[in-house]
Write a protein that holds these residues in place. Structure first.
Motif, mmCIF file in Angstrom:
data_model
loop_
_atom_site.group_PDB
_atom_site.id
_atom_site.type_symbol
_atom_site.label_atom_id
_atom_site.label_comp_id
_atom_site.label_asym_id
_atom_site.label_seq_id
_atom_site.Cartn_x
_atom_site.Cartn_y
_atom_site.Cartn_z
ATOM 1 N N GLU A 68 3.552 14.694 -3.444
ATOM 2 C CA GLU A 68 2.010 15.584 -3.271
ATOM 3 C C GLU A 68 2.131 16.890 -3.237
ATOM 4 N N ALA A 69 3.143 17.489 -2.517
ATOM 5 C CA ALA A 69 3.108 19.010 -2.492
ATOM 6 C C ALA A 69 3.521 19.712 -3.592
ATOM 7 N N THR A 70 4.539 19.140 -4.456
ATOM 8 C CA THR A 70 4.938 19.446 -5.754
ATOM 9 C C THR A 70 3.962 19.175 -7.000
ATOM 10 N N GLY A 71 2.998 18.213 -6.491
ATOM 11 C CA GLY A 71 2.013 17.656 -7.942
ATOM 12 C C GLY A 71 2.705 16.700 -8.697
ATOM 13 N N GLU A 72 3.926 16.368 -8.036
ATOM 14 C CA GLU A 72 4.276 15.258 -8.983
ATOM 15 C C GLU A 72 3.710 13.862 -8.695
ATOM 16 N N SER A 73 3.649 13.151 -9.768
ATOM 17 C CA SER A 73 2.875 11.793 -9.607
ATOM 18 C C SER A 73 4.099 10.893 -8.801
ATOM 19 N N LEU A 74 3.293 10.087 -8.134
ATOM 20 C CA LEU A 74 4.012 9.149 -7.230
ATOM 21 C C LEU A 74 4.297 7.840 -8.262
ATOM 22 N N PRO A 75 5.300 7.169 -7.931
ATOM 23 C CA PRO A 75 5.650 6.032 -8.996
ATOM 24 C C PRO A 75 4.804 5.003 -8.485
ATOM 25 N N GLU A 76 4.433 4.008 -9.338
ATOM 26 C CA GLU A 76 3.892 2.911 -9.054
ATOM 27 C C GLU A 76 4.722 1.879 -8.135
ATOM 28 N N PRO A 77 4.039 1.408 -7.157
ATOM 29 C CA PRO A 77 4.794 0.270 -6.441
ATOM 30 C C PRO A 77 4.961 -0.866 -6.951
ATOM 31 N N THR A 78 5.957 -1.481 -6.906
ATOM 32 C CA THR A 78 6.258 -2.715 -7.166
ATOM 33 C C THR A 78 5.338 -3.876 -6.363
ATOM 34 N N VAL A 79 4.652 -4.785 -6.895
ATOM 35 C CA VAL A 79 3.781 -5.585 -6.219
ATOM 36 C C VAL A 79 4.229 -6.857 -6.612
ATOM 37 N N CYS A 80 4.399 -7.862 -5.472
ATOM 38 C CA CYS A 80 4.631 -9.150 -5.690
ATOM 39 C C CYS A 80 3.387 -9.798 -5.404
ATOM 40 N N LYS A 81 3.393 -11.013 -6.384
ATOM 41 C CA LYS A 81 2.108 -11.664 -6.634
ATOM 42 C C LYS A 81 2.518 -13.080 -5.870
ATOM 43 N N ALA A 82 1.574 -13.457 -5.092
ATOM 44 C CA ALA A 82 2.015 -14.918 -4.497
ATOM 45 C C ALA A 82 1.475 -15.925 -5.142
ATOM 46 N N ALA A 83 1.969 -17.156 -5.138
ATOM 47 C CA ALA A 83 1.721 -18.082 -6.003
ATOM 48 C C ALA A 83 0.456 -18.696 -5.847
#
Length: 72
Positions: free
Chosen positions: A57-72
């Motif tokens: 955030e301090a450098t203005g760099e975009s955060l990577p998308e978090p890996t999301v697990c989907k429950a069945a």
């Protein structure tokens, strides 16, 4: 902090004689911190993740998308 939706990998290292902590969604070094106990590794991991997010955030760099697990 509401942005802590990132995966945290905690793995024992015989070579280092401690638990290593990494964040696979973030590029760069594989391991970001460590702990002598699992509980300390979790605590240090949360601190490291908060610090990593603040640095992005301090450098203005975009955060990577978090890996999301989907429950069945």
């Amino acid at each position: 902090m509401t942005q802590l939706k990132y995966s945290m990998v905690i793995q024992w290292s015989d070579e280092d004689d401690c638990f290593l902590v990494g964040f696979p969604d973030f590029p760069g070094q594989q391991w970001r911190t460590h702990g002598d106990t699992y509980e300390l590794a979790v605590s240090n991991g949360i601190e490291a993740l908060e610090s990593l997010i603040m640095a992005y955030e301090a450098t203005g760099e975009s955060l990577p998308e978090p890996t999301v697990c989907k429950a069945a």
